[in-house]
Design a protein around this motif. Structure first.
Motif, mmCIF file in Angstrom:
data_model
loop_
_atom_site.group_PDB
_atom_site.id
_atom_site.type_symbol
_atom_site.label_atom_id
_atom_site.label_comp_id
_atom_site.label_asym_id
_atom_site.label_seq_id
_atom_site.Cartn_x
_atom_site.Cartn_y
_atom_site.Cartn_z
ATOM 1 N N PRO A 272 111.829 100.525 87.858
ATOM 2 C CA PRO A 272 110.385 100.730 88.060
ATOM 3 C C PRO A 272 109.781 99.721 89.024
ATOM 4 O O PRO A 272 108.855 100.056 89.776
ATOM 5 C CB PRO A 272 109.809 100.567 86.653
ATOM 6 N N ASP A 273 110.299 98.500 89.047
ATOM 7 C CA ASP A 273 109.725 97.463 89.905
ATOM 8 C C ASP A 273 109.928 97.748 91.389
ATOM 9 O O ASP A 273 109.133 97.297 92.224
ATOM 10 C CB ASP A 273 110.317 96.101 89.546
ATOM 11 N N PHE A 274 110.976 98.467 91.739
ATOM 12 C CA PHE A 274 111.190 98.830 93.140
ATOM 13 C C PHE A 274 110.059 99.736 93.616
ATOM 14 O O PHE A 274 109.463 99.515 94.678
ATOM 15 C CB PHE A 274 112.540 99.521 93.295
ATOM 16 N N VAL A 275 109.752 100.728 92.826
ATOM 17 C CA VAL A 275 108.662 101.656 93.175
ATOM 18 C C VAL A 275 107.318 100.949 93.118
ATOM 19 O O VAL A 275 106.469 101.123 93.999
ATOM 20 C CB VAL A 275 108.683 102.870 92.232
ATOM 21 N N ASN A 276 107.115 100.128 92.095
ATOM 22 C CA ASN A 276 105.838 99.423 91.962
ATOM 23 C C ASN A 276 105.600 98.455 93.113
ATOM 24 O O ASN A 276 104.462 98.264 93.561
ATOM 25 C CB ASN A 276 105.789 98.677 90.632
ATOM 26 N N SER A 277 106.667 97.826 93.591
ATOM 27 C CA SER A 277 106.535 96.854 94.676
ATOM 28 C C SER A 277 106.277 97.509 96.029
ATOM 29 O O SER A 277 105.531 96.969 96.860
ATOM 30 C CB SER A 277 107.811 95.997 94.775
ATOM 31 N N LEU A 278 106.870 98.670 96.253
ATOM 32 C CA LEU A 278 106.822 99.293 97.575
ATOM 33 C C LEU A 278 105.884 100.478 97.669
ATOM 34 O O LEU A 278 105.505 100.870 98.779
ATOM 35 C CB LEU A 278 108.234 99.729 97.977
ATOM 36 N N GLY A 279 105.515 101.069 96.540
ATOM 37 C CA GLY A 279 104.645 102.240 96.581
ATOM 38 C C GLY A 279 105.289 103.363 97.371
ATOM 39 O O GLY A 279 106.508 103.600 97.276
ATOM 40 N N PRO A 280 104.523 104.052 98.230
ATOM 41 C CA PRO A 280 105.085 105.172 99.015
ATOM 42 C C PRO A 280 106.221 104.767 99.947
ATOM 43 O O PRO A 280 107.014 105.618 100.355
ATOM 44 C CB PRO A 280 103.867 105.667 99.812
ATOM 45 N N ASP A 281 106.314 103.468 100.286
ATOM 46 C CA ASP A 281 107.414 103.038 101.154
ATOM 47 C C ASP A 281 108.767 103.104 100.448
ATOM 48 O O ASP A 281 109.813 102.957 101.091
ATOM 49 C CB ASP A 281 107.176 101.611 101.650
ATOM 50 N N SER A 282 108.746 103.310 99.126
ATOM 51 C CA SER A 282 109.999 103.483 98.391
ATOM 52 C C SER A 282 110.533 104.904 98.500
ATOM 53 O O SER A 282 111.697 105.156 98.160
ATOM 54 C CB SER A 282 109.793 103.139 96.917
ATOM 55 N N HIS A 283 109.699 105.815 98.983
ATOM 56 C CA HIS A 283 110.126 107.214 99.061
ATOM 57 C C HIS A 283 111.295 107.377 100.019
ATOM 58 O O HIS A 283 111.426 106.641 100.998
ATOM 59 C CB HIS A 283 108.959 108.090 99.517
ATOM 60 N N TYR A 284 112.133 108.322 99.718
ATOM 61 C CA TYR A 284 113.321 108.697 100.489
ATOM 62 C C TYR A 284 114.523 107.775 100.256
ATOM 63 O O TYR A 284 115.619 108.074 100.713
ATOM 64 C CB TYR A 284 113.034 108.771 102.005
ATOM 65 N N VAL A 285 114.339 106.668 99.539
ATOM 66 C CA VAL A 285 115.441 105.728 99.328
ATOM 67 C C VAL A 285 116.400 106.259 98.259
ATOM 68 O O VAL A 285 115.952 106.775 97.217
ATOM 69 C CB VAL A 285 114.913 104.339 98.935
ATOM 70 N N TYR A 286 117.695 106.085 98.490
ATOM 71 C CA TYR A 286 118.739 106.513 97.564
ATOM 72 C C TYR A 286 119.356 105.301 96.860
ATOM 73 O O TYR A 286 119.292 104.177 97.350
ATOM 74 C CB TYR A 286 119.871 107.230 98.309
ATOM 75 N N GLY A 287 119.974 105.571 95.745
ATOM 76 C CA GLY A 287 120.729 104.539 95.060
ATOM 77 C C GLY A 287 121.850 105.153 94.249
ATOM 78 O O GLY A 287 121.688 106.239 93.670
ATOM 79 N N GLY A 288 122.991 104.487 94.224
ATOM 80 C CA GLY A 288 124.041 104.895 93.297
ATOM 81 C C GLY A 288 123.627 104.501 91.896
ATOM 82 O O GLY A 288 123.083 103.409 91.687
ATOM 83 N N SER A 289 123.860 105.364 90.938
ATOM 84 C CA SER A 289 123.366 105.101 89.584
ATOM 85 C C SER A 289 124.455 105.351 88.547
ATOM 86 O O SER A 289 125.182 106.351 88.618
ATOM 87 C CB SER A 289 122.155 105.992 89.275
ATOM 88 N N GLN A 290 124.531 104.434 87.590
ATOM 89 C CA GLN A 290 125.459 104.594 86.479
ATOM 90 C C GLN A 290 125.075 105.762 85.577
ATOM 91 O O GLN A 290 125.931 106.334 84.891
ATOM 92 C CB GLN A 290 125.494 103.308 85.649
ATOM 93 N N TRP A 291 123.784 106.107 85.581
ATOM 94 C CA TRP A 291 123.278 107.118 84.634
ATOM 95 C C TRP A 291 121.894 107.546 85.084
ATOM 96 O O TRP A 291 121.152 106.740 85.655
ATOM 97 C CB TRP A 291 123.212 106.510 83.234
ATOM 98 N N THR A 292 121.542 108.789 84.832
ATOM 99 C CA THR A 292 120.165 109.259 84.999
ATOM 100 C C THR A 292 119.847 110.206 83.841
ATOM 101 O O THR A 292 120.761 110.709 83.163
ATOM 102 C CB THR A 292 119.955 110.026 86.324
ATOM 103 N N PRO A 293 118.572 110.492 83.604
ATOM 104 C CA PRO A 293 118.217 111.421 82.524
ATOM 105 C C PRO A 293 118.683 112.855 82.757
ATOM 106 O O PRO A 293 118.553 113.692 81.863
ATOM 107 C CB PRO A 293 116.681 111.342 82.496
ATOM 108 N N GLN A 294 119.216 113.129 83.950
ATOM 109 C CA GLN A 294 119.674 114.497 84.232
ATOM 110 C C GLN A 294 121.153 114.721 83.896
ATOM 111 O O GLN A 294 121.634 115.853 83.993
ATOM 112 C CB GLN A 294 119.443 114.817 85.716
ATOM 113 N N VAL A 295 121.879 113.681 83.523
ATOM 114 C CA VAL A 295 123.296 113.882 83.197
ATOM 115 C C VAL A 295 123.424 114.794 81.979
ATOM 116 O O VAL A 295 122.494 114.919 81.184
ATOM 117 C CB VAL A 295 124.018 112.542 82.952
ATOM 118 N N LYS A 296 124.573 115.411 81.831
ATOM 119 C CA LYS A 296 124.723 116.479 80.837
ATOM 120 C C LYS A 296 125.829 116.196 79.820
ATOM 121 O O LYS A 296 126.514 117.094 79.350
ATOM 122 C CB LYS A 296 124.990 117.803 81.555
ATOM 123 N N TYR A 297 125.996 114.933 79.465
ATOM 124 C CA TYR A 297 127.017 114.588 78.486
ATOM 125 C C TYR A 297 126.596 115.056 77.096
ATOM 126 O O TYR A 297 125.415 115.078 76.750
ATOM 127 C CB TYR A 297 127.232 113.073 78.464
#
Length: 414
Positions: A272-297
Motif C-alpha cells: 500500500p505504501d508504494f501507491v500511497n507514496s506515488l499516487g497516479p505515478d504508480s500506475h502501470y508498474v508491475y511486480g513479481g508477487s508471491q501471492w495475490t487475492p486472485q490465486v485459486k488454491y
C-alpha cells in the motif's frame, strides 16, 4: 446405609460428569490444555525495512488470533495457546542474531518465526542451527541462506531467482514486444540474486540487457543510475531492491523523463505504501508477487483465499487487500502449525522432522521443502497497478483478473 448409598450415587455421577467433559481441567472437546507455546520473532519494527516488517507482523498476528480462538495448536490431543514474543531488530542483521539468541536462551522460545529480509534471516539461521530450534521464515528469499547445509531453517516463499521470471515471461507475450532491458539492483544478497537470475533469464528469452548497475541497499539517491539507464533507451526497466528504492527509482524516472514501455520492481509495487507514496505515478508498474487475492488454491485447512482477505480487512479495518508479505507470513505460521500437528509434539527436534516432510496446500499455495529447506514447489504471479489505482493480477493468464495495461504511456501524457 441410606446416606452411604446417596454418597455412592453422587460419586458415580461426578465420575460420569468428568468423563463426559473430557477428564481434564481446562479441557475442551476431548483435548487437554497444555502450557503456552512461546514462538520467538525477531522483526524489523524500526529501521529501513520497518514498512515491510510491519506487513510481516500483520500476517503473523492474523494467524495468532485465529489459532488461539481455536484453543491453540493441537499436539496429540493437547492444545497449546500461542504466544508470539517479538523483538525489534531495527532491520540490522547483527542485532537480529543477538535478539534471536536472547529469545531462545532467556525467553525460552521453543520455535522461531523468521524476521524480514534475507540478510537478517541469514544471521538468524546461524543461531537457530546452533541451538537446534526450528525457524520457519517467510521473508528471506535469497538461496544463499539455504546453501550452508542447515537443518533447522525452512522458507515458505518461492526463492529469489523466481521473482522477476514471470515479468520476463509476460513481456515475451506483449505487443509490441519489448526488446531491450535495464537492470538496477541493490547490493544485498537477495537483490543481487534476483538481478543475476533476471539478467540470465532475459538473455535466454532473447532480450538484450543494455545496462546493469547496483547501488547501496537502502539508498534513495538514485537519479544518477536512472540517468545512465535513460541514456541506453531501454524498453524495460527492472529493479531488484526494496520498497524505498523502488519509490525512489520511479520518482527519478519521472523527473528525468525516462520513457520505458515497462517498469517492474521485485519489491514495492505490491505494498500500500508504494501507491500511497506515488499516487497516479504508480500506475502501470508491475511486480513479481508471491501471492495475490486472485490465486485459486484450494487449501486443506485454515481459511480459503476469499475468507483470508475478508479476515485481514476486518482485523485491520481497511479496504486494502493484504499484500504478499502479509500472506507469506501467515503461511509460515501455518507450516509450523501443521508440523506440530503432524509431529504430535511441540518438541523442537520432532517439529523439525515434521517440517522436513511437510507437503500441504494452503491459501498461499503449496508448502513443501526441498533438501535445503527451500519451497521450490510454489509458482509466483505478476501483478500490475492499473489506472483504477488497484492491483490486478495480469500473469499467468489462468489466474489473471485483468490484461496488462501496456505499453506504459509517456510521462507527459498521463
Amino acid at each position: 446405609m441410606r446416606a452411604r448409598s446417596v454418597l455412592s450415587a453422587l460419586v458415580s455421577l461426578f465420575a460420569l460428569t468428568v468423563v463426559a467433559c473430557g477428564g481434564s481441567a481446562g479441557s475442551s472437546g476431548g483435548s487437554q490444555t497444555g502450557q503456552d507455546l512461546v514462538i520467538g520473532v525477531p522483526m524489523s519494527i524500526t529501521g529501513v525495512q520497518a514498512k515491510e516488517g510491519g506487513l510481516a507482523k500483520q500476517g503473523y498476528d492474523l494467524w495468532l488470533d485465529w489459532i488461539n480462538a481455536q484453543g491453540g495448536v493441537n499436539a496429540n490431543g493437547t492444545k497449546h495457546k500461542v504466544v508470539l514474543k517479538y523483538e525489534d531488530d531495527q532491520s540490522k542483521p547483527d542485532i537480529s542474531a543477538q535478539l534471536t539468541t536472547k529469545l531462545i536462551t532467556q525467553d525460552k522460545a521453543q520455535l522461531l518465526l523468521g524476521p524480514y529480509g534475507s540478510a537478517t534471516t541469514a544471521s538468524d539461521a546461524v543461531v537457530a542451527e546452533k541451538n537446534g530450534i526450528p525457524m520457519v521464515e517467510a521473508n528471506g528469499a535469497a538461496q544463499a541462506i539455504f546453501n550452508n547445509g542447515y537443518k533447522y531453517t525452512f522458507g515458505v516463499l518461492s526463492p529469489a531467482n523466481k521473482y522477476l521470471e514471470g515479468v520476463i515471461d509476460m513481456a515475451a507475450t506483449l505487443n509490441p514486444k519489448p526488446s531491450t532491458m535495464a537492470m538496477l539492483s541493490a547490493d544485498d544478497s537477495f537483490s543481487l540474486e534476483v538481478a543475476k537470475a533476471a539478467q540470465e533469464y532475459a538473455t535466454s528469452k532473447g532480450f538484450n540487457v543494455v545496462y546493469t548497475d547496483r547501488y547501496p541497499n537502502g539508498s534513495t539517491n538514485l537519479s544518477g543510475l536512472v540517468a545512465n539507464a535513460k541514456a541506453k533507451n531501454p524498453d524495460m526497466v527492472l529493479n531488484s531492491g526494496h520498497l524505498a528504492e523502488a519509490v525512489a527509482i520511479n520518482k527519478a524516472a519521472k523527473d528525468l523523463r525516462l520513457e520505458a514501455k515497462l517498469y517492474a520492481y521485485s519489491v514495492g509495487p505490491s505494498t500500500p505504501d508504494f501507491v500511497n507514496s506515488l499516487g497516479p505515478d504508480s500506475h502501470y508498474v508491475y511486480g513479481g508477487s508471491q501471492w495475490t487475492p486472485q490465486v485459486k488454491y484450494k487449501p486443506s485447512f485454515y481459511l480459503s483465499v476469499p475468507d483470508y482477505v475478508a479476515a485481514y480487512k476486518k482485523k485491520y479495518a481497511t479496504s486494502d487487500d493484504p499484500d504478499y508479505h502479509v500472506a507469506e507470513s501467515t503461511a509460515a505460521c501455518l507450516a509450523l502449525q501443521k508440523a506440530i500437528e503432524n509431529a504430535g509434539s511441540v518438541k523442537p527436534d520432532k517439529v523439525r522432522d515434521a517440517l522436513a516432510s511437510l507437503d500441504v496446500i494452503t491459501f498461499f499455495g503449496r508448502i513443501k521443502f526441498d533438501s535445503r529447506g527451500i519451497n521450490t514447489y510454489k509458482p509466483m504471479v505478476v501483478e500490475q497497478i492499473q489506472t483504477d489505482g488497484k492491483h490486478h493480477t495480469v500473469f499467468p493468464p489462468d489466474v489473471a483478473d485483468a490484461k496488462p495495461q501496456y505499453p506504459t504511456p509517456a510521462w507527459s501524457s498521463r
